[in-house]
Design a protein around this motif. Structure first.
Motif, PDB file in Angstrom:
ATOM      1  N   MET A   1       1.019  -1.530   0.074  1.00  0.00           N
ATOM      2  CA  MET A   1      -0.285  -0.331   0.212  1.00  0.00           C
ATOM      3  C   MET A   1       0.953   0.853  -0.064  1.00  0.00           C
ATOM      4  O   MET A   1       1.880   1.092   0.442  1.00  0.00           O
ATOM      5  N   GLU A   2       0.335   1.920  -1.010  1.00  0.00           N
ATOM      6  CA  GLU A   2       1.284   3.472  -0.908  1.00  0.00           C
ATOM      7  C   GLU A   2       1.383   4.275   0.334  1.00  0.00           C
ATOM      8  O   GLU A   2       0.441   4.552   0.990  1.00  0.00           O
ATOM      9  N   CYS A   3       2.771   5.058   0.693  1.00  0.00           N
ATOM     10  CA  CYS A   3       2.869   5.748   2.096  1.00  0.00           C
ATOM     11  C   CYS A   3       1.987   6.531   2.167  1.00  0.00           C
ATOM     12  O   CYS A   3       1.556   7.725   0.762  1.00  0.00           O
ATOM     13  N   PRO A   4       1.219   7.241   2.965  1.00  0.00           N
ATOM     14  CA  PRO A   4       0.557   8.506   2.279  1.00  0.00           C
ATOM     15  C   PRO A   4       1.279  10.089   2.949  1.00  0.00           C
ATOM     16  O   PRO A   4       1.253  11.325   2.663  1.00  0.00           O
ATOM     17  N   LEU A   5       2.357   9.672   3.226  1.00  0.00           N
ATOM     18  CA  LEU A   5       3.679  10.786   3.524  1.00  0.00           C
ATOM     19  C   LEU A   5       4.653  10.875   1.943  1.00  0.00           C
ATOM     20  O   LEU A   5       4.144  12.139   1.796  1.00  0.00           O
ATOM     21  N   CYS A   6       4.948  10.054   1.930  1.00  0.00           N
ATOM     22  CA  CYS A   6       5.864  10.528   0.343  1.00  0.00           C
ATOM     23  C   CYS A   6       5.472   9.380  -0.272  1.00  0.00           C
ATOM     24  O   CYS A   6       6.511   9.659  -1.648  1.00  0.00           O
ATOM     25  N   GLY A   7       5.093   7.883  -0.598  1.00  0.00           N
ATOM     26  CA  GLY A   7       3.741   8.121  -1.610  1.00  0.00           C
ATOM     27  C   GLY A   7       4.972   7.364  -2.207  1.00  0.00           C
ATOM     28  O   GLY A   7       4.557   6.034  -2.938  1.00  0.00           O
ATOM     29  N   LYS A   8       5.531   6.555  -1.709  1.00  0.00           N
ATOM     30  CA  LYS A   8       6.606   5.085  -2.366  1.00  0.00           C
ATOM     31  C   LYS A   8       6.243   3.601  -1.497  1.00  0.00           C
ATOM     32  O   LYS A   8       4.466   4.413  -0.275  1.00  0.00           O
ATOM     33  N   LYS A   9       5.824   2.768  -1.804  1.00  0.00           N
ATOM     34  CA  LYS A   9       4.844   1.534  -1.482  1.00  0.00           C
ATOM     35  C   LYS A   9       5.529   0.858   0.159  1.00  0.00           C
ATOM     36  O   LYS A   9       6.647   0.922   0.088  1.00  0.00           O
ATOM     37  N   GLY A  10       4.676   0.746   0.818  1.00  0.00           N
ATOM     38  CA  GLY A  10       4.536   0.024   1.904  1.00  0.00           C
ATOM     39  C   GLY A  10       4.945  -1.456   1.955  1.00  0.00           C
ATOM     40  O   GLY A  10       4.231  -1.923   1.162  1.00  0.00           O
ATOM     41  N   TYR A  11       5.163  -2.124   3.346  1.00  0.00           N
ATOM     42  CA  TYR A  11       4.814  -2.804   3.207  1.00  0.00           C
ATOM     43  C   TYR A  11       4.722  -3.553   4.468  1.00  0.00           C
ATOM     44  O   TYR A  11       4.729  -2.718   5.678  1.00  0.00           O
ATOM     45  N   GLY A  12       3.467  -4.511   4.581  1.00  0.00           N
ATOM     46  CA  GLY A  12       2.939  -4.958   5.082  1.00  0.00           C
ATOM     47  C   GLY A  12       3.677  -5.649   6.635  1.00  0.00           C
ATOM     48  O   GLY A  12       4.575  -6.026   6.492  1.00  0.00           O
ATOM     49  N   ILE A  13       3.436  -5.315   8.661  1.00  0.00           N
ATOM     50  CA  ILE A  13       3.642  -5.575   9.650  1.00  0.00           C
ATOM     51  C   ILE A  13       3.047  -6.613  10.485  1.00  0.00           C
ATOM     52  O   ILE A  13       3.506  -7.513  11.104  1.00  0.00           O
ATOM     53  N   PHE A  14       1.924  -6.010  10.706  1.00  0.00           N
ATOM     54  CA  PHE A  14       1.219  -6.970  11.757  1.00  0.00           C
ATOM     55  C   PHE A  14      -0.263  -6.206  11.274  1.00  0.00           C
ATOM     56  O   PHE A  14      -0.774  -5.504  10.301  1.00  0.00           O
ATOM     57  N   LYS A  15      -1.671  -6.583  12.180  1.00  0.00           N
ATOM     58  CA  LYS A  15      -2.409  -6.577  11.753  1.00  0.00           C
ATOM     59  C   LYS A  15      -2.369  -6.210  13.090  1.00  0.00           C
ATOM     60  O   LYS A  15      -2.233  -6.986  14.022  1.00  0.00           O
ATOM     61  N   GLY A  16      -3.351  -5.619  13.487  1.00  0.00           N
ATOM     62  CA  GLY A  16      -4.675  -5.315  14.673  1.00  0.00           C
ATOM     63  C   GLY A  16      -6.027  -4.980  15.052  1.00  0.00           C
ATOM     64  O   GLY A  16      -6.422  -4.594  13.836  1.00  0.00           O
ATOM     65  N   LYS A  17      -6.760  -5.268  16.553  1.00  0.00           N
ATOM     66  CA  LYS A  17      -7.707  -5.321  16.026  1.00  0.00           C
ATOM     67  C   LYS A  17      -8.544  -4.084  16.713  1.00  0.00           C
ATOM     68  O   LYS A  17      -8.039  -3.488  18.163  1.00  0.00           O
ATOM     69  N   LEU A  18      -8.438  -3.226  15.623  1.00  0.00           N
ATOM     70  CA  LEU A  18      -9.734  -1.229  16.257  1.00  0.00           C
ATOM     71  C   LEU A  18     -10.826  -1.406  17.145  1.00  0.00           C
ATOM     72  O   LEU A  18     -11.939  -2.727  16.194  1.00  0.00           O
ATOM     73  N   LEU A  19     -11.467  -0.700  17.857  1.00  0.00           N
ATOM     74  CA  LEU A  19     -12.590  -0.399  18.393  1.00  0.00           C
ATOM     75  C   LEU A  19     -13.144  -1.960  18.297  1.00  0.00           C
ATOM     76  O   LEU A  19     -14.155  -1.901  18.712  1.00  0.00           O
ATOM     77  N   ASN A  20     -12.029  -2.666  19.320  1.00  0.00           N
ATOM     78  CA  ASN A  20     -13.290  -4.574  19.216  1.00  0.00           C
ATOM     79  C   ASN A  20     -13.279  -4.659  18.324  1.00  0.00           C
ATOM     80  O   ASN A  20     -14.419  -6.057  18.394  1.00  0.00           O
ATOM     81  N   LYS A  21     -13.309  -5.226  17.111  1.00  0.00           N
ATOM     82  CA  LYS A  21     -14.277  -5.209  15.985  1.00  0.00           C
ATOM     83  C   LYS A  21     -13.731  -5.137  14.164  1.00  0.00           C
ATOM     84  O   LYS A  21     -13.390  -6.359  13.718  1.00  0.00           O
TER      85      LYS A  21
END
Length: 263
Positions: A1-21
């Motif tokens: 997914m493209e970085c919203p700051l510099c525009g380069k492509k980022g890579y996935g590092i982990f997943k997390g659960k937000l708002l408990n769902k």
């Protein structure tokens, strides 16, 4: 997914659960170091209250920020200029800075101004320094927001916790600042990120203390920085300056102005 700051492509590092769902993917950019979530589709629910009830540090943070900002302006900036607290919340910080004599103004698109009414920012006013506390990690479009802030002023004092203190990055389960219960923090910065931003805008970057940072075209004296921000005497030095400057505060003058406006 493209970085919203510099525009380069980022890579996935982990997943997390937000708002408990909501299970959310987090990415990291190798170019600028930013950590960011996937496109945040959950924000309408996350911002049902602009300032979450879990923000129990709001008052102590405003006191700390006012002491630090006063010390900084007293030494580095034009005291007679106008200043702006961007994303100023309830206006506590703006009121505290006016109470030591500065023409500090307030702006916030999402929060009600309770303590600095009558001192809202107007676009034609020239600004010496912008403050933005506990705001950077909320930016869904950090590049666009930074461009706007640097158009307002050449210097920016802001607070955010950096994720790379002691670790390459902090995993989701090991850092409270992800604040998954609220879902409002969607981008996270490192020292590398801050230096990338400074390079993009041609300014100096200073980590003043812990989560407090400064972008500015001015050069700060290292000895002064250590005394007022990095030594065990910093709190006393800052408190002394705040007390001294409060003798020239705008509290009474602002009261008379607001009475006159109401009449």
């Amino acid at each position: 997914m493209e970085c919203p700051l510099c525009g380069k492509k980022g890579y996935g590092i982990f997943k997390g659960k937000l708002l408990n769902k909501f299970v959310v993917q987090y990415y990291q950019c190798r170019n600028c170091g930013l950590i960011y979530t996937q496109t945040p589709y959950w924000l309408d629910e996350a911002y049902q209250d602009s300032i979450t009830c879990a923000d129990t540090g709001i008052m102590v943070r405003n006191v700390r920020n006012a002491l630090c900002a006063n010390a900084l302006v007293d030494k580095v900036f034009d005291k007679k200029a106008s200043f702006l607290d961007y994303g100023g919340g309830y206006g506590v910080f703006t009121r505290m800075m006016r109470d030591v004599g500065y023409n500090w103004l307030w702006q916030d698109k999402y929060s009600e101004n309770l303590f600095a009414r009558g001192f809202e920012y107007r676009e034609e006013e020239k600004i010496e320094l912008v403050t933005a506390f506990e705001l950077f990690e909320h930016f869904t479009e950090p590049k666009k927001e930074l461009e706007h802030l640097f158009q307002l002023a050449g210097s920016l004092l802001f607070s955010t916790l950096l994720y790379d203190k002691g670790l390459r990055y902090k995993p989701f389960s090991r850092w409270w600042y992800y604040v998954p219960q609220t879902g409002q923090h969607v981008v996270f910065y490192s020292e590398m990120t801050c230096r990338y931003i400074a390079g993009q805008y041609g300014v100096n970057y200073y980590n003043l203390c812990d989560d407090l940072h400064l972008f500015t075209d001015k050069k700060l004296d290292d000895k002064w920085l250590r005394l007022y921000f990095k030594s065990k005497y910093s709190w006393f030095a800052q408190s002394y300056l705040y007390h001294r400057n409060s003798k020239n505060g705008k509290c009474f003058a602002d009261m008379k102005k607001m009475i006159k406006m109401q009449g």
